[in-house]
Design a protein around this motif. Sequence first.
Motif, mmCIF file in Angstrom:
data_model
loop_
_atom_site.group_PDB
_atom_site.id
_atom_site.type_symbol
_atom_site.label_atom_id
_atom_site.label_comp_id
_atom_site.label_asym_id
_atom_site.label_seq_id
_atom_site.Cartn_x
_atom_site.Cartn_y
_atom_site.Cartn_z
ATOM 1 N N TYR A 43 0.917 -1.083 3.079
ATOM 2 C CA TYR A 43 -0.268 -1.535 3.792
ATOM 3 C C TYR A 43 -0.831 -0.349 4.548
ATOM 4 O O TYR A 43 -0.069 0.459 5.070
ATOM 5 C CB TYR A 43 0.149 -2.644 4.749
ATOM 6 N N ILE A 44 -2.131 -0.251 4.562
ATOM 7 C CA ILE A 44 -2.743 0.838 5.311
ATOM 8 C C ILE A 44 -4.041 0.321 5.952
ATOM 9 O O ILE A 44 -4.801 -0.401 5.326
ATOM 10 C CB ILE A 44 -2.956 2.086 4.404
ATOM 11 N N ALA A 45 -4.232 0.680 7.205
ATOM 12 C CA ALA A 45 -5.472 0.342 7.903
ATOM 13 C C ALA A 45 -6.023 1.619 8.494
ATOM 14 O O ALA A 45 -5.265 2.442 9.002
ATOM 15 C CB ALA A 45 -5.206 -0.684 8.997
ATOM 16 N N PHE A 46 -7.341 1.785 8.394
ATOM 17 C CA PHE A 46 -7.949 2.999 8.931
ATOM 18 C C PHE A 46 -9.403 2.707 9.331
ATOM 19 O O PHE A 46 -10.009 1.758 8.854
ATOM 20 C CB PHE A 46 -7.869 4.140 7.903
ATOM 21 N N PRO A 47 -9.969 3.524 10.222
ATOM 22 C CA PRO A 47 -11.335 3.286 10.673
ATOM 23 C C PRO A 47 -12.359 3.964 9.770
ATOM 24 O O PRO A 47 -12.030 4.890 9.029
ATOM 25 C CB PRO A 47 -11.344 3.914 12.071
ATOM 26 N N PHE A 48 -13.596 3.472 9.839
ATOM 27 C CA PHE A 48 -14.682 4.119 9.119
ATOM 28 C C PHE A 48 -15.967 3.891 9.900
ATOM 29 O O PHE A 48 -16.233 2.798 10.387
ATOM 30 C CB PHE A 48 -14.821 3.548 7.704
ATOM 31 N N SER A 61 -7.397 7.118 13.515
ATOM 32 C CA SER A 61 -6.260 6.228 13.713
ATOM 33 C C SER A 61 -5.872 5.682 12.358
ATOM 34 O O SER A 61 -6.654 5.733 11.408
ATOM 35 C CB SER A 61 -6.618 5.098 14.675
ATOM 36 N N LEU A 104 -4.024 -3.199 0.935
ATOM 37 C CA LEU A 104 -2.647 -3.566 0.647
ATOM 38 C C LEU A 104 -2.488 -3.616 -0.857
ATOM 39 O O LEU A 104 -3.385 -4.038 -1.578
ATOM 40 C CB LEU A 104 -2.368 -4.949 1.244
ATOM 41 N N ALA A 120 -16.287 11.616 8.575
ATOM 42 C CA ALA A 120 -16.999 10.387 8.206
ATOM 43 C C ALA A 120 -16.325 9.134 8.753
ATOM 44 O O ALA A 120 -16.936 8.061 8.791
ATOM 45 C CB ALA A 120 -17.106 10.290 6.690
ATOM 46 N N MET A 121 -15.079 9.253 9.179
ATOM 47 C CA MET A 121 -14.362 8.075 9.643
ATOM 48 C C MET A 121 -14.749 7.689 11.069
ATOM 49 O O MET A 121 -14.546 6.546 11.483
ATOM 50 C CB MET A 121 -12.866 8.303 9.547
ATOM 51 N N SER A 174 -2.721 2.791 10.464
ATOM 52 C CA SER A 174 -1.597 1.903 10.670
ATOM 53 C C SER A 174 -0.973 1.610 9.317
ATOM 54 O O SER A 174 -1.663 1.403 8.335
ATOM 55 C CB SER A 174 -2.108 0.627 11.336
ATOM 56 N N THR A 175 0.350 1.639 9.258
ATOM 57 C CA THR A 175 1.042 1.292 8.018
ATOM 58 C C THR A 175 2.417 0.732 8.380
ATOM 59 O O THR A 175 2.689 0.470 9.557
ATOM 60 C CB THR A 175 1.119 2.498 7.055
#
Lengths: 109, 155
Positions: A75-80, B115, A25, B110-111, B117-118
């Motif tokens: 705001y950003i959410a992402f997987p890793f 998915s 964020l 690599a992720m 979200s924002t």
Amino acid sequence: MAKIKPRVKVPKKAAAGDIVEIKALISHPMHTGRAKNKKTGKKIPRKIINKFTASFNGQEVFVANFEPAVSANPYIAFPFKASESGNFTFTWVEDGGAEFKASKKMSVS
Amino acid sequence: MKQTTNLVSISRRKALSMLAAAGAIGFAGVPAYAGGAEVAAKIKTLAGGKSVGEGSIILDLPEIAENGNAVKVAFSVESPMTANNYVKAVHVMADGNPTPDVASFNFTPAMGACSASTRMRLAKTQNIVVLAEMNDGSFKKAQQTVKVTIGGCGG
């Protein structure tokens, strides 16, 4: 202008093979260039964060390109997928080229 | 006598319709909305004229957004996310905003999952279109309508 401050949430520890969620964020007004200053009646020029990049150990893993339709304080959410310990570097680029950076460590066992 | 009343009523009606028309112009003149056609054209450009499939995208959007200034948009695309089979990019578009683009995301294997979200601004009730680009050059899309109570485009 309020101070632009990035905030990032990365799990400190993760097990190898786990998919963790990274949340980022930054406080930024994200002026669209359409709103008017209520006192002067003049348009507020466009100034947004147009790019967000996440790198892990120097390698780019995720990029988000923002348009004016993204809300203020983007705001950003992402997987890793955790595979090895290392450092995340996050970069936000503002219209005009200014950059804001943050970094976080993650240890993988 | 009868004719005169008719004339009067017509002119009044005309006056009213003129007012209504002026109002309509006033509304339409301020923000020019993107519209579904512009989104369709955008998809065509991005996909390079290829056919766009449906499915394998899960959208997480509110049905009704009370405040158009910050509407959560989250999606996930089913993909193994291996070096040979992954999602390259995802584009989020909205057909009722002044410009159709909301954001685009570039993914890498690599992720491990695809998915994100924002939060976005929505000017009015409209359709959100998510277009996913796979590494083999194929495209998938998904669409959902979000009702907006208060628009969020500044004024």
